[in-house]
Design a protein around this motif. Structure first.
Motif, PDB file in Angstrom:
ATOM      1  N   ARG A  90       0.635 -15.651   0.257  1.00 48.88           N
ATOM      2  CA  ARG A  90       0.148 -15.657   1.769  1.00 48.88           C
ATOM      3  C   ARG A  90       1.132 -14.473   2.312  1.00 48.88           C
ATOM      4  N   ASP A  91       2.411 -14.736   2.190  1.00 51.59           N
ATOM      5  CA  ASP A  91       3.472 -13.795   3.131  1.00 51.59           C
ATOM      6  C   ASP A  91       3.594 -12.486   2.506  1.00 51.59           C
ATOM      7  N   ALA A  92       3.383 -12.277   1.020  1.00 58.70           N
ATOM      8  CA  ALA A  92       3.492 -10.902   0.873  1.00 58.70           C
ATOM      9  C   ALA A  92       2.290  -9.977   1.001  1.00 58.70           C
ATOM     10  N   ALA A  93       1.369 -10.921   1.083  1.00 59.66           N
ATOM     11  CA  ALA A  93      -0.140 -10.136   1.514  1.00 59.66           C
ATOM     12  C   ALA A  93      -0.010  -9.760   2.737  1.00 59.66           C
ATOM     13  N   ILE A  94       0.503 -10.514   3.724  1.00 57.28           N
ATOM     14  CA  ILE A  94       0.647 -10.242   5.011  1.00 57.28           C
ATOM     15  C   ILE A  94       1.632  -9.347   5.346  1.00 57.28           C
ATOM     16  N   LEU A  95       2.610  -9.068   4.595  1.00 62.56           N
ATOM     17  CA  LEU A  95       3.673  -8.349   4.688  1.00 62.56           C
ATOM     18  C   LEU A  95       3.184  -6.715   4.375  1.00 62.56           C
ATOM     19  N   LEU A  96       2.120  -6.870   3.199  1.00 66.02           N
ATOM     20  CA  LEU A  96       1.570  -5.466   2.815  1.00 66.02           C
ATOM     21  C   LEU A  96       0.584  -4.651   3.881  1.00 66.02           C
ATOM     22  N   ALA A  97       0.023  -6.035   4.582  1.00 62.91           N
ATOM     23  CA  ALA A  97      -0.903  -5.390   5.665  1.00 62.91           C
ATOM     24  C   ALA A  97       0.105  -4.844   6.920  1.00 62.91           C
ATOM     25  N   ASP A  98       1.214  -5.487   7.304  1.00 60.18           N
ATOM     26  CA  ASP A  98       1.914  -4.992   8.145  1.00 60.18           C
ATOM     27  C   ASP A  98       2.428  -3.825   7.831  1.00 60.18           C
ATOM     28  N   ALA A  99       3.135  -3.454   6.510  1.00 63.81           N
ATOM     29  CA  ALA A  99       3.576  -2.312   6.064  1.00 63.81           C
ATOM     30  C   ALA A  99       2.302  -1.130   6.092  1.00 63.81           C
ATOM     31  N   ALA A 100       1.053  -1.373   5.907  1.00 64.67           N
ATOM     32  CA  ALA A 100      -0.072  -0.475   5.793  1.00 64.67           C
ATOM     33  C   ALA A 100      -0.310   0.010   7.037  1.00 64.67           C
ATOM     34  N   GLN A 101      -0.270  -0.856   7.997  1.00 66.25           N
ATOM     35  CA  GLN A 101      -0.525  -0.519   9.253  1.00 66.25           C
ATOM     36  C   GLN A 101       0.569   0.366   9.797  1.00 66.25           C
ATOM     37  N   ALA A 102       1.800   0.129   9.577  1.00 65.97           N
ATOM     38  CA  ALA A 102       2.976   0.811  10.129  1.00 65.97           C
ATOM     39  C   ALA A 102       2.858   2.361   9.612  1.00 65.97           C
ATOM     40  N   ALA A 103       2.384   2.429   8.169  1.00 66.21           N
ATOM     41  CA  ALA A 103       2.128   3.680   7.551  1.00 66.21           C
ATOM     42  C   ALA A 103       1.134   4.386   7.679  1.00 66.21           C
ATOM     43  N   GLY A 104       0.086   3.799   8.549  1.00 66.11           N
ATOM     44  CA  GLY A 104      -1.228   4.428   8.863  1.00 66.11           C
ATOM     45  C   GLY A 104      -2.136   4.348   7.939  1.00 66.11           C
ATOM     46  N   VAL A 105      -1.878   3.543   6.792  1.00 70.96           N
ATOM     47  CA  VAL A 105      -3.104   3.390   5.624  1.00 70.96           C
ATOM     48  C   VAL A 105      -4.281   2.827   6.279  1.00 70.96           C
ATOM     49  N   PRO A 106      -5.520   3.252   6.037  1.00 75.26           N
ATOM     50  CA  PRO A 106      -6.721   2.852   6.641  1.00 75.26           C
ATOM     51  C   PRO A 106      -7.424   1.658   5.945  1.00 75.26           C
ATOM     52  N   ARG A 107      -7.083   1.794   4.681  1.00 74.36           N
ATOM     53  CA  ARG A 107      -7.832   0.651   3.847  1.00 74.36           C
ATOM     54  C   ARG A 107      -7.000  -0.427   3.148  1.00 74.36           C
ATOM     55  N   TYR A 108      -7.598  -1.720   2.976  1.00 79.66           N
ATOM     56  CA  TYR A 108      -6.831  -2.863   2.458  1.00 79.66           C
ATOM     57  C   TYR A 108      -7.620  -3.401   1.579  1.00 79.66           C
ATOM     58  N   LEU A 109      -7.554  -3.591   0.290  1.00 78.24           N
ATOM     59  CA  LEU A 109      -8.408  -4.483  -0.529  1.00 78.24           C
ATOM     60  C   LEU A 109      -7.524  -5.726  -1.060  1.00 78.24           C
ATOM     61  N   MET A 110      -8.151  -6.761  -0.560  1.00 73.87           N
ATOM     62  CA  MET A 110      -7.486  -8.029  -1.302  1.00 73.87           C
ATOM     63  C   MET A 110      -8.072  -8.800  -2.431  1.00 73.87           C
ATOM     64  N   VAL A 111      -7.358  -8.910  -3.606  1.00 73.61           N
ATOM     65  CA  VAL A 111      -8.047  -9.571  -4.487  1.00 73.61           C
ATOM     66  C   VAL A 111      -7.571 -11.066  -4.286  1.00 73.61           C
ATOM     67  N   SER A 112      -8.362 -11.954  -3.615  1.00 69.92           N
ATOM     68  CA  SER A 112      -8.322 -13.118  -3.321  1.00 69.92           C
ATOM     69  C   SER A 112      -8.726 -14.332  -4.272  1.00 69.92           C
ATOM     70  N   SER A 113      -9.350 -15.393  -3.918  1.00 65.38           N
ATOM     71  CA  SER A 113      -9.807 -16.339  -4.888  1.00 65.38           C
ATOM     72  C   SER A 113     -10.993 -17.188  -4.347  1.00 65.38           C
ATOM     73  N   MET A 114     -12.009 -17.364  -5.263  1.00 62.90           N
ATOM     74  CA  MET A 114     -13.062 -18.136  -4.703  1.00 62.90           C
ATOM     75  C   MET A 114     -12.545 -19.475  -4.217  1.00 62.90           C
ATOM     76  N   GLY A 115     -12.910 -20.075  -3.162  1.00 59.87           N
ATOM     77  CA  GLY A 115     -12.533 -21.262  -2.373  1.00 59.87           C
ATOM     78  C   GLY A 115     -11.236 -21.201  -1.662  1.00 59.87           C
ATOM     79  N   ALA A 116     -10.818 -19.961  -1.550  1.00 61.44           N
ATOM     80  CA  ALA A 116      -9.646 -19.745  -0.573  1.00 61.44           C
ATOM     81  C   ALA A 116     -10.120 -20.193   0.718  1.00 61.44           C
ATOM     82  N   ASP A 117      -9.160 -21.220   1.356  1.00 68.36           N
ATOM     83  CA  ASP A 117      -9.554 -21.602   2.707  1.00 68.36           C
ATOM     84  C   ASP A 117      -8.160 -22.203   3.183  1.00 68.36           C
ATOM     85  N   ALA A 118      -7.760 -21.655   4.477  1.00 67.15           N
ATOM     86  CA  ALA A 118      -6.504 -22.109   5.058  1.00 67.15           C
ATOM     87  C   ALA A 118      -6.621 -23.568   5.455  1.00 67.15           C
TER      88      ALA A 118
END
Length: 221
Positions: A90-118
């Motif tokens: 959870r937290d590292a994936a969110i940190l990567l998104a924060d960093a991507a936006q800060a660096a101006g990276v336009p695309r984010y691919l998440m390798v998630s999991s079937m059944g993922a549900d908060a």
């Protein structure tokens, strides 16, 4: 294309790095263990030693400058407890998104999991339930960010079988398995298809060639 892969020493990540570098893309992998650097270099990728559990947004963003996309392929892994499902999945994936936006990276691919549900219901295995909730929460966070074209890929049971190049992609596929090599091939196709931004889909083995299955996602928008 320059792509930065978090969890760069994972099985899917190493296959992805090979696929991308062989066709001429520039790839870097974020790894926690410096002893894994040689494996990334053998795959053609630059190894960046960085612990996402103990890094700031600014530190991560510094390594993402100039990237066209980031891929989150990290995970706490089998045998880890509930706490690390939260700090990595959870937290590292969110940190990567924060960093991507800060660096101006336009695309984010998440390798998630079937059944993922908060809001996944309690199951027989509390650690696995925490994992599904952590992945679901990360998916929700990343998917909801304006200006970040995120694609959430939710594979079924992963195997080390040889890739077939044939998959089933749908909002809901039903249970099934898929070789890690085919997941990596789908990630490459998604990177090449910007229209998949904003989409979440499940992925298992099937009868449709990878490129055709991913192209159908863009046509369905």
């Amino acid at each position: 294309m320059r792509v930065v892969v978090a969890g760069g020493h994972g099985k899917i990540a190493l296959i992805l790095e090979r696929l991308l570098t062989r066709r001429g893309d520039t790839v870097a992998g974020l790894i926690r263990n410096p002893g894994h650097a040689g494996d990334l270099e053998a795959a053609g990728a630059e190894a960046i030693v960085l612990d996402l559990e103990n890094s700031s947004v600014e530190a991560v963003a510094g390594h993402l400058q100039g990237a066209d996309a980031v891929v989150f392929a990290a995970g706490a892994g089998p045998g880890s407890g509930a706490a690390r499902k939260e700090t990595v999945d959870r937290d590292a994936a969110i940190l990567l998104a924060d960093a991507a936006q800060a660096a101006g990276v336009p695309r984010y691919l998440m390798v998630s999991s079937m059944g993922a549900d908060a809001d996944a219901a309690d199951g027989d295995d509390p650690v696995f339930t925490t994992y599904l909730r952590a992945k679901g929460a990360a998916d929700d966070d990343v998917r909801g960010r304006p200006g970040l074209q995120a694609t959430i890929v939710r594979p079924g049971m992963l195997t080390d079988d040889a890739g077939t190049g044939l998959v089933t992609i749908a909002e809901s596929t039903g249970r099934g398995s898929i070789p890690r090599a085919d997941v990596a091939a789908v990630l490459v196709a998604v990177l090449d298809t910007p229209e998949t931004g904003g989409q979440t889909f499940e992925l298992i083995g099937g009868d449709t060639p990878v490129d055709e299955a991913v192209a159908a996602l863009s046509r369905g928008r």
